[in-house]
Structure formats: structure tokens, C-alpha cells
Design a protein around this motif. Structure first.
Motif, PDB file in Angstrom:
ATOM      1  N   CYS A 418       0.831  -1.205   0.000  1.00 30.42           N
ATOM      2  CA  CYS A 418       0.000   0.000   0.000  1.00 30.42           C
ATOM      3  C   CYS A 418       0.868   1.258   0.000  1.00 30.42           C
ATOM      4  O   CYS A 418       0.539   2.254  -0.660  1.00 30.42           O
ATOM      5  CB  CYS A 418      -0.930   0.003   1.210  1.00 30.42           C
ATOM      6  SG  CYS A 418      -2.124  -1.352   1.209  1.00 30.42           S
ATOM      7  N   LYS A 419       1.969   1.205   0.725  1.00 31.35           N
ATOM      8  CA  LYS A 419       2.854   2.366   0.804  1.00 31.35           C
ATOM      9  C   LYS A 419       3.429   2.687  -0.586  1.00 31.35           C
ATOM     10  O   LYS A 419       3.451   3.854  -1.009  1.00 31.35           O
ATOM     11  CB  LYS A 419       3.987   2.082   1.790  1.00 31.35           C
ATOM     12  CG  LYS A 419       4.878   3.285   2.064  1.00 31.35           C
ATOM     13  CD  LYS A 419       6.051   2.913   2.970  1.00 31.35           C
ATOM     14  CE  LYS A 419       5.562   2.525   4.357  1.00 31.35           C
ATOM     15  NZ  LYS A 419       6.710   2.270   5.271  1.00 31.35           N
ATOM     16  N   ALA A 420       3.872   1.623  -1.310  1.00 33.60           N
ATOM     17  CA  ALA A 420       4.443   1.844  -2.644  1.00 33.60           C
ATOM     18  C   ALA A 420       3.382   2.355  -3.619  1.00 33.60           C
ATOM     19  O   ALA A 420       3.642   3.241  -4.442  1.00 33.60           O
ATOM     20  CB  ALA A 420       5.047   0.535  -3.167  1.00 33.60           C
ATOM     21  N   ILE A 421       2.178   1.820  -3.508  1.00 34.48           N
ATOM     22  CA  ILE A 421       1.094   2.239  -4.411  1.00 34.48           C
ATOM     23  C   ILE A 421       0.698   3.685  -4.126  1.00 34.48           C
ATOM     24  O   ILE A 421       0.496   4.479  -5.049  1.00 34.48           O
ATOM     25  CB  ILE A 421      -0.113   1.292  -4.274  1.00 34.48           C
ATOM     26  CG1 ILE A 421       0.225  -0.075  -4.881  1.00 34.48           C
ATOM     27  CG2 ILE A 421      -1.346   1.866  -4.954  1.00 34.48           C
ATOM     28  CD1 ILE A 421      -0.851  -1.125  -4.710  1.00 34.48           C
ATOM     29  N   LEU A 422       0.599   4.053  -2.847  1.00 37.07           N
ATOM     30  CA  LEU A 422       0.261   5.436  -2.487  1.00 37.07           C
ATOM     31  C   LEU A 422       1.294   6.415  -3.042  1.00 37.07           C
ATOM     32  O   LEU A 422       0.946   7.478  -3.574  1.00 37.07           O
ATOM     33  CB  LEU A 422       0.193   5.572  -0.961  1.00 37.07           C
ATOM     34  CG  LEU A 422      -1.162   5.339  -0.301  1.00 37.07           C
ATOM     35  CD1 LEU A 422      -1.031   5.449   1.205  1.00 37.07           C
ATOM     36  CD2 LEU A 422      -2.209   6.311  -0.813  1.00 37.07           C
ATOM     37  N   LYS A 423       2.543   6.038  -2.948  1.00 38.24           N
ATOM     38  CA  LYS A 423       3.612   6.898  -3.445  1.00 38.24           C
ATOM     39  C   LYS A 423       3.494   7.081  -4.958  1.00 38.24           C
ATOM     40  O   LYS A 423       3.689   8.182  -5.481  1.00 38.24           O
ATOM     41  CB  LYS A 423       4.962   6.295  -3.093  1.00 38.24           C
ATOM     42  CG  LYS A 423       6.139   7.160  -3.511  1.00 38.24           C
ATOM     43  CD  LYS A 423       7.459   6.524  -3.089  1.00 38.24           C
ATOM     44  CE  LYS A 423       8.645   7.388  -3.542  1.00 38.24           C
ATOM     45  NZ  LYS A 423       9.944   6.764  -3.167  1.00 38.24           N
ATOM     46  N   GLU A 424       3.145   6.009  -5.653  1.00 42.74           N
ATOM     47  CA  GLU A 424       3.019   6.070  -7.112  1.00 42.74           C
ATOM     48  C   GLU A 424       1.782   6.869  -7.522  1.00 42.74           C
ATOM     49  O   GLU A 424       1.799   7.585  -8.524  1.00 42.74           O
ATOM     50  CB  GLU A 424       2.941   4.655  -7.684  1.00 42.74           C
ATOM     51  CG  GLU A 424       2.850   4.580  -9.203  1.00 42.74           C
ATOM     52  CD  GLU A 424       4.095   5.113  -9.897  1.00 42.74           C
ATOM     53  OE1 GLU A 424       3.971   5.536 -11.064  1.00 42.74           O
ATOM     54  OE2 GLU A 424       5.173   5.130  -9.264  1.00 42.74           O
ATOM     55  N   ILE A 425       0.696   6.754  -6.759  1.00 46.01           N
ATOM     56  CA  ILE A 425      -0.546   7.467  -7.100  1.00 46.01           C
ATOM     57  C   ILE A 425      -0.324   8.979  -7.053  1.00 46.01           C
ATOM     58  O   ILE A 425      -0.685   9.702  -7.983  1.00 46.01           O
ATOM     59  CB  ILE A 425      -1.687   7.065  -6.142  1.00 46.01           C
ATOM     60  CG1 ILE A 425      -2.153   5.641  -6.444  1.00 46.01           C
ATOM     61  CG2 ILE A 425      -2.873   8.033  -6.276  1.00 46.01           C
ATOM     62  CD1 ILE A 425      -3.173   5.104  -5.462  1.00 46.01           C
ATOM     63  N   GLY A 426       0.282   9.453  -5.960  1.00 46.90           N
ATOM     64  CA  GLY A 426       0.545  10.887  -5.843  1.00 46.90           C
ATOM     65  C   GLY A 426      -0.724  11.696  -6.056  1.00 46.90           C
ATOM     66  O   GLY A 426      -1.747  11.496  -5.402  1.00 46.90           O
ATOM     67  N   SER A 427      -0.665  12.612  -7.024  1.00 50.92           N
ATOM     68  CA  SER A 427      -1.826  13.465  -7.301  1.00 50.92           C
ATOM     69  C   SER A 427      -2.830  12.810  -8.231  1.00 50.92           C
ATOM     70  O   SER A 427      -3.896  13.361  -8.462  1.00 50.92           O
ATOM     71  CB  SER A 427      -1.351  14.789  -7.914  1.00 50.92           C
ATOM     72  OG  SER A 427      -0.660  14.543  -9.130  1.00 50.92           O
ATOM     73  N   GLY A 428      -2.479  11.657  -8.785  1.00 51.57           N
ATOM     74  CA  GLY A 428      -3.441  10.970  -9.646  1.00 51.57           C
ATOM     75  C   GLY A 428      -2.784   9.922 -10.521  1.00 51.57           C
ATOM     76  O   GLY A 428      -1.679  10.109 -11.025  1.00 51.57           O
ATOM     77  N   ALA A 429      -3.462   8.773 -10.697  1.00 52.71           N
ATOM     78  CA  ALA A 429      -2.962   7.704 -11.576  1.00 52.71           C
ATOM     79  C   ALA A 429      -4.121   6.802 -11.940  1.00 52.71           C
ATOM     80  O   ALA A 429      -5.047   6.600 -11.140  1.00 52.71           O
ATOM     81  CB  ALA A 429      -1.863   6.900 -10.885  1.00 52.71           C
ATOM     82  N   GLU A 430      -4.090   6.250 -13.147  1.00 54.73           N
ATOM     83  CA  GLU A 430      -5.120   5.319 -13.610  1.00 54.73           C
ATOM     84  C   GLU A 430      -4.785   3.909 -13.160  1.00 54.73           C
ATOM     85  O   GLU A 430      -3.601   3.555 -12.994  1.00 54.73           O
ATOM     86  CB  GLU A 430      -5.222   5.335 -15.139  1.00 54.73           C
ATOM     87  CG  GLU A 430      -6.325   6.232 -15.642  1.00 54.73           C
ATOM     88  CD  GLU A 430      -6.704   5.926 -17.094  1.00 54.73           C
ATOM     89  OE1 GLU A 430      -5.890   5.311 -17.785  1.00 54.73           O
ATOM     90  OE2 GLU A 430      -7.798   6.320 -17.511  1.00 54.73           O
ATOM     91  N   GLY A 431      -5.817   3.078 -13.013  1.00 56.83           N
ATOM     92  CA  GLY A 431      -5.617   1.703 -12.570  1.00 56.83           C
ATOM     93  C   GLY A 431      -4.711   0.919 -13.505  1.00 56.83           C
ATOM     94  O   GLY A 431      -3.850   0.154 -13.057  1.00 56.83           O
TER      95      GLY A 431
END
Length: 781
Positions: A418-431
Motif C-alpha cells: 500500500c505504501k508503494a502504491i500510495l507513493k506512485e498514485i501521488g496526485s493521480g494515476a489510472e488503474g
């Protein structure tokens, strides 16, 4: 495949003088030369054995039945069935010139015919070839004395037969020659000779065969990522001199061979890549290079010969084609065996240059591949749980702690995945971007791990989700929608006091939110309720313009805590407008029906004198959108318009009733009407639409409008004007009842200005009436 085995000791006495190896040879020959099964019948086999015993019965112990004995026994049937060409049959028979040498030549050719008939396809090939050594072994009859003599004689006689044009030599083998087969063989030899000069083509085909063999050998090799999930991975093969890049979920295997590179170059590439490289380096040795080249040349020459010769039209041609197909298949089989030897001898190196040892190539590849997985996906261990599907199921049920299924009890966003995914999402990211990112090195995470983590973060309020432009509430994120969903990190935290404020705000729009309710769900209800209030607080004229709701729509486009935070920012303003919109909506529900009543009245009163002022005032209300103004501008106009209509409709009703009464008095005074009985009078009145003038209801505004809807003002004048005509028609109809020939006539109308014109008109009417009297009585309408 027919060689002696230890089991033969159990049957060798019973088989004698037929050796077990030759009995097995005969069994294969029977199946090959006897498609109908006639010769293979037990009776035929017993006859051949009987004749062999009869011939050898007086010979000393150690004499056995030679393998070619079957040919002599079957030769007539083989010719009769078309299996042995007459041309070959005659050639073989003529070899026997009653000399020991001629007889042996005949035996050799008969045996070659049988050997060449045995199938050589994979699974059927018994390994017997028409070579000097095997032919000599099969021809031996006297085990004590024939061996050494035949091994000396057979090669010499074979060379003589080739020189005499009886046999053809194909590498180490021999075959019977017909004129047709000689042509095929000549074409084959010419092609083979030309092909030896086409080194580039041979090189290209060898590369293609090596590549195909490598792909075939490795297509079923599966790598399994060690761990709880035992995730399966694929190998991807790369050929050529360009080093592959690592950017996928597959383990790259770089294959080079001796013909295009060297083992030294392969090792140097592995060392240069370093110990962290996941590439598997493969070197294929040369193997039997000369033999492989020869078999490729033989195969291609045979293929070309078969193509150029086309379909034969004679039995000799068919035999020649079969022989060439056998030559092609033999070359293909030898070629594939040599290539397989190269594949099995492959050297495998890991990044850094260490060689991988193993018994089989497959085992070496698996070992090297597993080592590559560790290098390629060092972060795989963070997602190595088999219970991610359970996480997804619990997240769908809106569970706040779905990661407990993988034994994680701390904060959701603290889990490494979850930590790595949150970092990648940042201000926005598509699935789909997240799937691609975390499915590739250094992660290699399975899709259900990424999906489970995203759904857990969503439920925890750490990410917001939008699908097709709409916010997705917690617990409503479907796994099938993740690829096309947009994720954003949420940093806003809602305190207990703010939650209480939100529940109070929602109440202003009539949305009740209990402590156990999901505030995000309730925020959706609140926004929809506010939009409904706004739609009722205005509209088309004469209502005021609907309130601007863009700020609410903007808030709706957020999700999770972001949306709740935006509502809190505008809490005071939202409470204020909620009250205003509610009051305006209630006022609209009262005044709109009154306005509709005014509009209906004005439509009926359009032609009445005095209505212009009312219409002008109503137009002012519509234009200036004053319906919900503090002062009620509509009620007074309704009252004025109703009064105008009520006076007009009652006046019209009274006039109609008065004229009808006058006409009825005139009718009853006529001679004709008095002579009719009551039933006749009722019938006449009914058929002419003469009924009593019904009373009207105009006491209330609604009764007035209903009366006008059923009989508009314009209809009263028409109905009144029609009454004299109806009574005149009724009188005429009554006269006809009494006098069937009675005629109803109408006097002509016109403008008379002088006494003479009056006299002339009277004269014309008199003439017309006198003329009518000739056919019956007259009644003037």
C-alpha cells in the motif's frame, strides 16, 4: 529395435532355425509389404516357415533361415499386388545366372527391397538400413562360416551393382534403381551439388532450425516464483547479437550459437551485465557442423526434387516419389537429431558469468530462471500472499480492515504494498498504469495484490476513486472497473467535531445521518437533495432563474474525505441557501397553480373588452420573473379576469335562454304544432337538437374555467344564432308528419331600394311559390 535381448533365451530353441531377431524383422516386413493382410495370415506364415524348414532340415546345427528367404517366398504375390514393380522383378531375377555370385546378387537386391519397404517415420522406424554391414548380417545362414565371407563379398557386389546401374547409393545406403527413379535421383544429385555452393542459404536455414528447436524445447518450461503464492512466470526468448532489455513480466533468455557468435563472447556479455542482471545467457555449441550442413542440404534437395517432379502418373513414378520422400524424411530425422544434440549440449550462464550446471537443458534453464526471478523481482516478497482474493472480497463488503486476511493488523497505508502504491498514485494515476507499473520489475506483483491494496486504501479513505467521471463510494469499487478508474491520494482527515457538523449540515436538506452511517454516502444524498431544492426554487418564467449549483457539482466530483472537507469549507453558505431554496420551493408550489389558472382564464378572455390591462400586467410578471416576489401579484389579476369572464358567460347564457323561449312560444302557437301529439313533438325537438338550455356553474374560479372549457365564449353566439333555424326545421318536419308532400321553401334575400324593386321581388316570390304548389303544400322557412 529388433536386436537380441535377454528374453530371447526363453524362445530361441522353439524359434530355431529362425532367429528371434529375424522373426521380428519378418513381422515388420509383413506389415510393410502386405497392405491387404493376405500374406500376413497365419496360413501364409506357416507355409513360409515350413518351406524354410524343409530347405534347411538336412543342414548341420548352426544353420539358420536368412532374412531374404521371405522375399523369395513372397516375390510372386508382391508382383501380382503391384508392390514389386515388374521392372524390378525382372531385374532381380536376371541377376541369378546360376553362379554363386549371381545368386548372392539376387539375394542382396531382394533383401534391399524388403529393408527399404519398412517405414521410417517417427515411432515406426526400427533402425534397419540397407548398409553393407546390416545386409551382410541379415544374409548369413551358416553361423559358423558365412559371416566373414559375406562381410567381404557384400560390399564388393554392392559396388558392382551400382556400377551396373542396378542399385543407387545414397550416402551409406543402397536402393534399387528403375529408369524413373534414376531420373529422380539425377535431379536430386544436381540440386545437392548446387546447394553446396549456397552457403548463405544453408546458414539461414540452420539458424531457423536452431531457433525453432530452441523454442520447441523451451515452450513448456515454466518458472515458479518461490514463496507462498508460487506465482508462475514465463520465459521470453531472444535471438541475435543485440542484448534484450528487461522491462516486462517475462524473464529474458538470450540465445546465441556457435555459427554466429562464440562461447567467449557469451560469457563476456554475461559478465558485463553483472550479477544483478536477470537475463539468462545461452550458448549453443556447433555440434556435428559438417553432418548438420549435409542433412540440411539433403533435405532441401529432396524437397526441391519432389516439387519439381510433381505428381507421378505411373507406378514406377510413384515408387520413385516414395523413395525420394523416404530420403527427405531420413534427412529431416537426422537433421533434427543433430540439432537436438546441440540444444541438449547448450551452456547456460547467469548474469555475472557463472555457468549453471545440470543434467538436462530444461533443468539448467529452470535453475537459471529461478535465479533470474530473484534478481528481476526483489520486491516480490512484499506481495507474496495467497489470500489477496480474500482481501478483495472483504473490501467489497466495505470492511475497514480487509488486510487482516494477509495477517496485517497495522494501519492500511503502512503495508509495504500500500505504501508503494500510495507513493506512485501521488496526485493521480489510472488503474491500468498501476497494474503495469507494479507488474513489472522490480515488483512483479500479481494483479489481485494491486487490486486488493487499492480497494483496502479506498475503504480506509486514503485514496479517492473516480470511474467514468463519477466518484466511487467506499466499498463500491468493483475489480472490473479498476483499470479504467482514476485514483488520487487523500490527505484530508475528518475529526469527530467535523463529522458532527456534517450531520447537522445534511439535516438542513432533509438528509438524516446517524453516527453509524457512512458520511461519504450521506454526502452524495445531501448533494442530490440540494440540487433538487435548487430545481424547485426557480425555473422557466415567470419563476426566477434557478440558483447556480456549480459549486455543488464541483464538490460532487470529489470523493471520500476530500468531498467532506469541501462541504465543511462551505458549511455556512450551504446552510443559508438550503433554507432559502426550501422557502422558495414551498412558495412556488403555492403560486404556480394560481398562475396556471390565470393563463387559462386569459386564453378564454382574449377577445373581451377590458382584458388588455390584465394581460399587460401578466406579461410584466412573466418578463420580470416576479412569481415568487415578496408581494403576490397574481391573485388580484385572477380575481379581475374571473369577474370579466363570469359576467360575459352569464350574459351569453341568458340571451340564449331568452331566444329559445321566444322561439318555443312561436312554435307552440302554430297550427301544425298543435296537431301533433306529445310523442311526435318530442321526436321532432330531439331530432333537431332542441333541448332545454342547461344551467351553468360559475360560482368558483374552477367551476368557471370548467364551464368555459366545455363551452367557450365564442360558442355561445353560434349556438344562439342557430336556434331560429332549428325551430324552423322543426316546424317543417312537423308539417311533413301531417302532410307528407309538404315542401319547405326559403324566400330569396336581397336589398330593396324602390317600390318597383319591391314589386319585382314579390312577383318573383309569387311565381316561385305558385310553381311549388303544383307538387304539394308549401311551408315558408
Amino acid at each position: 529395435r529388433i536386436a537380441s535381448t535377454s528374453k530371447d533365451r526363453n524362445i530361441i530353441v522353439e524359434d530355431y532355425p529362425l532367429l528371434p531377431t529375424r522373426r521380428r524383422f519378418w513381422e515388420y516386413v509383413f506389415r510393410a509389404v502386405d497392405p491387404t493382410g493376405t500374406s500376413g495370415m497365419l496360413r501364409s506364415q506357416l507355409r513360409i516357415i515350413h518351406d524354410a524348414l524343409q530347405e534347411l532340415a538336412e543342414q548341420p546345427l548352426g544353420t539358420v533361415v536368412p532374412a531374404d528367404f521371405m522375399f523369395e517366398q513372397l516375390q510372386p504375390n508382391l508382383v501380382q499386388q503391384g508392390i514389386l514393380l515388374r521392372e524390378l522383378d525382372e531385374t532381380i531375377r536376371k541377376l541369378d545366372d546360376n553362379t554363386p555370385e549371381g545368386k548372392l546378387k539376387r539375394r542382396i537386391c531382394g533383401l534391399i527391397f524388403l529393408v527399404r519397404k519398412i517405414p521410417r517415420e517417427a515411432g515406426f522406424d526400427i533402425g534397419i538400413r540397407a548398409t553393407p554391414e546390416m545386409l551382410a548380417d541379415l544374409l548369413i545362414s551358416d553361423l559358423r562360416n558365412d559371416g566373414s565371407d559375406l562381410r567381404k563379398q557384400v560390399p564388393l557386389l554392392l559396388d558392382q551393382l551400382v556400377e551396373d546401374g542396378i542399385l543407387l547409393k545414397d550416402e551409406s545406403e543402397y536402393n534399387l534403381q528403375t529408369k524413373e527413379y534414376s531420373d529422380w535421383d539425377r535431379e536430386y544429385r544436381n540440386r545437392l551439388s548446387r546447394f553446396k555452393e549456397k552457403t548463405a542459404e544453408v546458414h539461414s536455414k540452420r539458424n531457423a532450425f536452431l531457433r525453432a528447436a530452441a523454442e520447441k524445447a523451451l515452450k513448456n518450461v515454466q518458472l515458479v516464483h518461490e514463496g507462498e503464492r508460487r506465482e508462475k512466470r514465463r520465459l521470453e526468448l531472444f535471438f541475435g547479437e543485440e542484448q534484450p532489455t528487461v522491462n516486462d513480466e517475462t524473464v529474458p533468455m538470450w540465445i546465441r550459437d556457435h555459427y554466429n557468435s562464440s562461447d567467449k563472447a557469451v560469457v563476456e556479455s554475461a559478465r558485463a551485465a553483472g550479477v544483478d542482471s536477470p537475463i539468462v545467457f545461452v550458448f549453443l555449441p556447433s555440434g556435428n557442423a559438417t553432418g548438420l550442413t549435409l542433412q540440411i542440404e539433403r533435405f532441401e534437395s529432396a524437397v526441391g526434387t519432389i516439387q519439381i517432379k510433381g505428381e507421378p502418373t505411373t507406378p514406377e513414378g510413384e515408387e520413385a516419389k516414395k523413395a525420394m520422400i523416404a530420403r527427405r524424411d531420413e534427412a529431416a530425422r537426422n537433421r533434427d537429431e543433430l540439432i537436438l544434440e546441440i540444444i541438449d549440449s547448450a551452456k547456460i550462464f547467469k548474469g555475472g558469468g557463472a555457468e549453471v550446471n545440470g543434467i538436462t537443458m530444461e533443468q539448467k534453464i529452470v535453475d537459471a530462471g529461478n535465479a533470474s526471478l530473484v534478481r528481476m523481482f526483489p520486491d516480490f516478497k512484499d506481495a507474496d500472499y495467497k489470500n489477496w482474493p480474500v482481501v478483495i472480497t472483504r473490501a467489497k463488503a466495505n470492511d475497514d480492515t480487509p488486510l487482516q486476511a494477509i495477517k496485517w493488523t497495522e494501519e492500511t497505508k503502512a503495508h509495504p504494498v500500500c505504501k508503494a502504491i500510495l507513493k506512485e498514485i501521488g496526485s493521480g494515476a489510472e488503474g491500468r498504469e498501476l497494474h503495469k507499473k507494479f507488474g513489472a520489475p522490480p515488483y512483479g506483483w500479481p494483479q489481485d495484490a494491486v487490486d486488493g491494496a487499492l480497494m483496502a486504501l479506498h475503504n480506509a479513505g486514503d485514496v479517492s476513486v473516480r470511474y467514468s467521471g463519477e466518484a466511487v463510494p467506499a466499498g463500491k469499487l468493483d475489480q472490473t472497473k479498476i483499470k479504467k478508474s482514476e485514483f488520487r491520494q487523500v490527505t484530508r482527515v475528518i475529526s469527530a467535531r467535523e463529522k458532527l457538523a456534517l450531520r447537522g449540515l445534511f439535516q438542513e436538506a432533509g438528509v438524516s445521518a446517524k453516527q453509524s452511517d457512512d458520511l461519504e454516502d450521506k454526502s452524495s444524498e445531501f448533494i442530490e437533495a440540494m440540487l433538487t431544492l435548487a430545481s424547485r426554487a426557480g425555473g422557466e418564467s415567470p419563476l426566477p432563474t434557478q440558483p447556480d449549483t456549480q459549486s455543488l457539482i464541483d464538490i460532487r466530483n470529489h470523493a471520500g474525505n476530500e468531498r467532506l472537507g469541501k462541504l465543511l469549507e462551505q458549511e455556512a453558505e450551504l446552510k443559508k441557501v438550503a433554507k432559502q431554496w426550501t422557502e422558495l420551493g414551498e412558495l412556488a408550489s403555492k403560486r404556480l397553480p394560481l398562475w396556471k389558472t390565470l393563463e387559462r382564464m386569459l386564453r378564454h378572455a382574449a377577445s373581451l373588452p377590458g382584458v388588455d390591462e390584465i394581460q399587460s400586467s401578466a406579461e410584466g410578471i412573466r418578463t420580470n420573473r416576479l412569481l415568487l416576489d415578496t408581494s403576490d401579484h397574481v391573485s388580484g389579476l385572477v380575481k379581475k379576469c374571473a369577474e370579466l369572464l363570469r359576467v360575459s358567460v352569464t350574459t351569453s347564457h341568458g340571451a340564449m335562454k331568452s331566444i329559445q323561449e321566444d322561439q318555443l312560444v312561436s312554435l307552440t302557437k302554430s297550427d301544425v304544432w298543435g296537431k301533433l301529439n306529445a310523442d311526435q313533438q318530442a321526436s321532432v325537438l330531439g331530432s333537431n337538437g332542441i333541448t332545454d338550455v342547461s344551467p351553468i356553474k360559475v360560482g368558483t374560479d374552477e367551476e368557471l374555467i370548467r364551464t368555459l372549457d366545455s363551452i367557450p365564449l365564442s360558442s355561445w353566439a353560434d349556438k344562439t344564432a342557430a336556434l331560429p333555424g332549428r325551430f324552423s326545421a322543426a316546424l317543417a318536419q312537423g308539417g311533413k308528419m301531417l302532410e307528407p308532400k309538404l315542401q319547405q321553401v326559403r324566400l330569396s334575400s336581397g336589398t330593396l331600394k324602390t317600390p318597383d324593386e319591391v314589386k319585382q321581388w314579390l312577383s318573383e316570390q309569387e311565381s316561385m311559390l305558385i310553381g311549388k304548389l303544383k307538387t304539394g303544400p308549401v311551408i315558408v322557412a
